[in-house]
Design a protein around this motif. Structure first.
Motif, PDB file in Angstrom:
ATOM      1  N   GLY A 173      42.313  15.004   4.280  1.00  0.00           N
ATOM      2  CA  GLY A 173      41.078  14.466   3.730  1.00  0.00           C
ATOM      3  C   GLY A 173      40.555  15.314   2.589  1.00  0.00           C
ATOM      4  N   THR A 174      39.529  14.818   1.971  1.00  0.00           N
ATOM      5  CA  THR A 174      38.885  15.507   0.847  1.00  0.00           C
ATOM      6  C   THR A 174      37.382  15.611   1.109  1.00  0.00           C
ATOM      7  N   PHE A 175      36.734  16.416   0.306  1.00  0.00           N
ATOM      8  CA  PHE A 175      35.290  16.616   0.461  1.00  0.00           C
ATOM      9  C   PHE A 175      34.694  16.945  -0.896  1.00  0.00           C
ATOM     10  N   GLN A 176      33.521  16.350  -1.151  1.00  0.00           N
ATOM     11  CA  GLN A 176      32.785  16.631  -2.390  1.00  0.00           C
ATOM     12  C   GLN A 176      31.416  17.187  -2.026  1.00  0.00           C
ATOM     13  N   ALA A 177      31.135  18.373  -2.484  1.00  0.00           N
ATOM     14  CA  ALA A 177      29.892  19.069  -2.130  1.00  0.00           C
ATOM     15  C   ALA A 177      28.850  18.818  -3.208  1.00  0.00           C
ATOM     16  N   PRO A 235      48.627  24.593   4.914  1.00  0.00           N
ATOM     17  CA  PRO A 235      47.841  23.594   4.167  1.00  0.00           C
ATOM     18  C   PRO A 235      48.127  22.155   4.596  1.00  0.00           C
ATOM     19  N   ASP A 236      49.289  21.940   5.239  1.00  0.00           N
ATOM     20  CA  ASP A 236      49.654  20.569   5.635  1.00  0.00           C
ATOM     21  C   ASP A 236      49.242  20.246   7.072  1.00  0.00           C
ATOM     22  N   TYR A 252      37.579  18.104  -3.635  1.00  0.00           N
ATOM     23  CA  TYR A 252      38.740  18.978  -3.372  1.00  0.00           C
ATOM     24  C   TYR A 252      39.270  18.683  -1.972  1.00  0.00           C
ATOM     25  N   PRO A 253      40.592  18.962  -1.715  1.00  0.00           N
ATOM     26  CA  PRO A 253      41.129  18.839  -0.349  1.00  0.00           C
ATOM     27  C   PRO A 253      40.423  19.804   0.605  1.00  0.00           C
ATOM     28  N   LEU A 254      40.510  19.471   1.882  1.00  0.00           N
ATOM     29  CA  LEU A 254      39.812  20.291   2.872  1.00  0.00           C
ATOM     30  C   LEU A 254      40.359  21.705   2.949  1.00  0.00           C
TER      31      LEU A 254
END
Length: 562
Positions: A384-388, A377-378, A322-324
């Motif tokens: 960036g994105t992050f996957q937990a 949000p911008d 998901y986006p940060l």
């Protein structure tokens, strides 16, 4: 008949619910989808394991951390005995196989063939061989449970938990050594285990029902009450004649047996048996289920198992990319919910102030983070994105921490489901608290005449209304404590503490019936208190005014000397 338990009604209701559940499971098995089918089968298998662990952790009060080891034993034994010929040939043809012709020949099918029971070696009778293999797997696990249970005779608390954890890891690690590799095929394990039973809702839920029935009956039997007594106080239980050694070992062996049954279903559910299927995380899941549902309650354990299985099966979105800004919005919402939940908890517990500085800080930080993530949000910080990875297990760990902090006894505590509770009917038999209260009310030593008078005085307000309606000719006199207790006149202590009939009275505070008109000390030279002293003429006044108490006697003595 009034006063009797509606056993027939409860039995009919139970049978009705079982029939409805069976119809629903049959429908899900046929048209419910593979995902729902696997989820329900996993719930039943883990439910068996969690119920068996609850027998040790909840009912007996012994913290055990080696349940995954018992499941491994039962799973490997079941898989070895039920493995089809095609899978055995594949293992024997593999160059990395560590199994021997003897161990490859260990199967229930070959045993039946040797006994001349050819009818039980057909594909249609596979369920018979599976039941036999499952039972043998449970017995082998029970044997290891006996071995693990022996140290519990000398250890308790954290030490015993460490020992059980060590046994669980020893069982898992030694399974891949050269000593046991001919039986476990080392790290390769078995592939091709029939999955007709592990993913069958009929088989899994039938075994879950049997496990629940046996463990519930055990809990409310004399042996189960002995286990609960050990949980509450080992010294007191032993003083009452409970054999600690026998009951602890019994709890370990029974728990290990059902853990072995769950292990056999687990390898059938996965269609394989490997060491990484029996990591410590299995025991962690069961501990979360027990803690969330309620330690000591089998109903609560099933509820906790449902929560754990739901998170594991339907928690895939938690581990996606998901986006940060989305992660920050979720984090802000969680922190804000923690602050608001803390305030609600303090209000419920009537703690003051309701808005503690920590709750205000949490709510403020959460609101700010959530607002920034939603309004900007911008922003460059959110690029960036992050996957937990592992978020489902993190969520379960957070759930465990929350339960331990807010409700350590779990959702159901130690209560069990009953039809009387669901229908909100009164008990035909008094509870333990009601029995204790009745014993106090009917005990003549605790209900003397003084207590009755005090109770009458306490209820004079209610009685005065009725008497007033009858007429003012017979007025009710207020209760005079001093008339019944002359020693309380002028006593500085509260009367409630001096009343030996009152529930909070203490015998050390009783003043007794000492007469207050008797002088117990006198002045120097008083012949009543100093008969050996010479008579200097002061004794006459003392004799005349001896009835005066305290300072009066001192004044009179001064007058006599004058």
């Amino acid at each position: 008949m009034p006063g009797e338990r509606p056993i027939t009604r409860n039995a009919l209701l139970t049978l009705g619910v079982v029939a409805v559940v069976a119809l629903l499971l049959a429908w899900v098995q046929g048209a419910g989808g593979a995902k729902l089918n696997d989820t329900l089968a996993l719930f039943a298998i883990w439910g068996i394991a969690a119920l068996s662990l609850n027998l040790i952790n909840g009912t007996t009060g012994i913290l055990s951390l080696g349940h995954h080891g018992f499941m491994l034993i039962g799973g490997y034994v079941t898989a070895l005995l039920i493995l089809p010929d095609s899978a055995r040939q594949q293992i024997s043809s593999s160059a990395r196989s560590a199994m021997t012709p003897f161990t490859l020949g260990l199967s229930v099918e070959s045993w039946f063939a040797a006994l001349g029971l050819e009818a039980l070696t057909t594909p249609g009778t596979l369920w018979v061989r599976f039941v036999v293999a499952l039972f043998i797997g449970g017995l082998v696990a029970m044997l290891f449970g006996l071995i693990v249970g022996i140290p519990s005779l000398r250890l308790k608390g954290d030490y015993l938990a460490i020992v059980t954890f060590g046994f669980g890891e020893i069982i898992r690690l030694t399974a891949s050594t050269s000593l046991f590799a001919p039986f476990t095929n080392g790290a390769l394990g078995y592939a091709g285990v029939p999955s007709d039973f592990g993913k069958s809702l009929g088989w899994t839920f039938a075994l879950l029902g049997i496990t629940l029935f046996v463990l519930t009956k055990l809990k409310f039997s004399s042996h189960g009450r002995a286990l609960q007594a050990i949980r509450e106080d080992e010294i007191a239980a032993e003083a009452m004649g409970v054999s600690l050694a026998r009951h602890k070992v019994m709890a370990f062996t029974i728990s290990a047996f059902f853990a072995g049954i769950a292990g056999g279903l687990w390898v059938s559910y996965l269609s394989a048996a490997r060491l990484d299927f029996f990591l410590f995380f299995l025991t962690f899941f069961f501990l979360v289920a027990i803690s969330v549902g309620g330690t000591g309650s089998y109903t609560g354990v099933l509820m906790g198992t449902a929560v754990v299985v739901f998170v594991q099966q339907y928690g895939d979105p938690l581990e996606r990319t998901y986006p940060l800004e989305t992660w920050f919005a979720i984090l802000g919402a969680l922190v804000l919910a923690a602050g608001l939940g803390g305030a609600a908890f303090r209000r419920r517990k009537r703690l003051r102030p309701v808005w503690h500085p920590l709750t205000i800080l949490l709510a403020g930080i959460g609101a700010v983070v959530l607002a920034v993530a939603l309004l900007f949000p911008d922003a460059a910080a959110f690029d960036g994105t992050f996957q937990a990875f592992g978020m489902r297990r993190i969520l379960l760990a957070v759930l465990l921490i929350t339960i331990m902090a807010l409700r350590p006894e779990g959702i159901m505590s130690r209560a069990e489901f009953s039809w009387a509770w669901l229908l909100r009917e009164r008990r035909a038999e008094p509870s333990d608290d009601e029995r204790a209260q009745d014993a106090w009310l009917t005990n003549p030593d605790l209900n003397r005449a003084g207590a009755a008078a005090a109770d009458g005085a306490a209820g004079s307000a209610a009685g005065s209304a009725a008497d007033g309606a009858a007429g003012a000719a017979d007025p009710v006199e207020p209760y005079d404590y001093a008339s019944d207790h002359p020693s309380a006149q002028g006593d500085p202590l509260p009367r409630a503490l001096l009343d030996d009939d009152g529930p909070g009275a203490h015998p050390l505070l009783e003043r007794g019936t000492k007469p207050r008109d008797v002088q117990r000390h006198g002045v120097a030279g008083d012949p009543d208190f100093h008969p050996d002293a010479p008579d200097d003429g002061a004794s006459g006044d003392a004799d005349d005014d001896g009835g005066d108490a305290g300072g009066g006697a001192t004044d009179d003595g001064d007058e006599g000397r004058t």
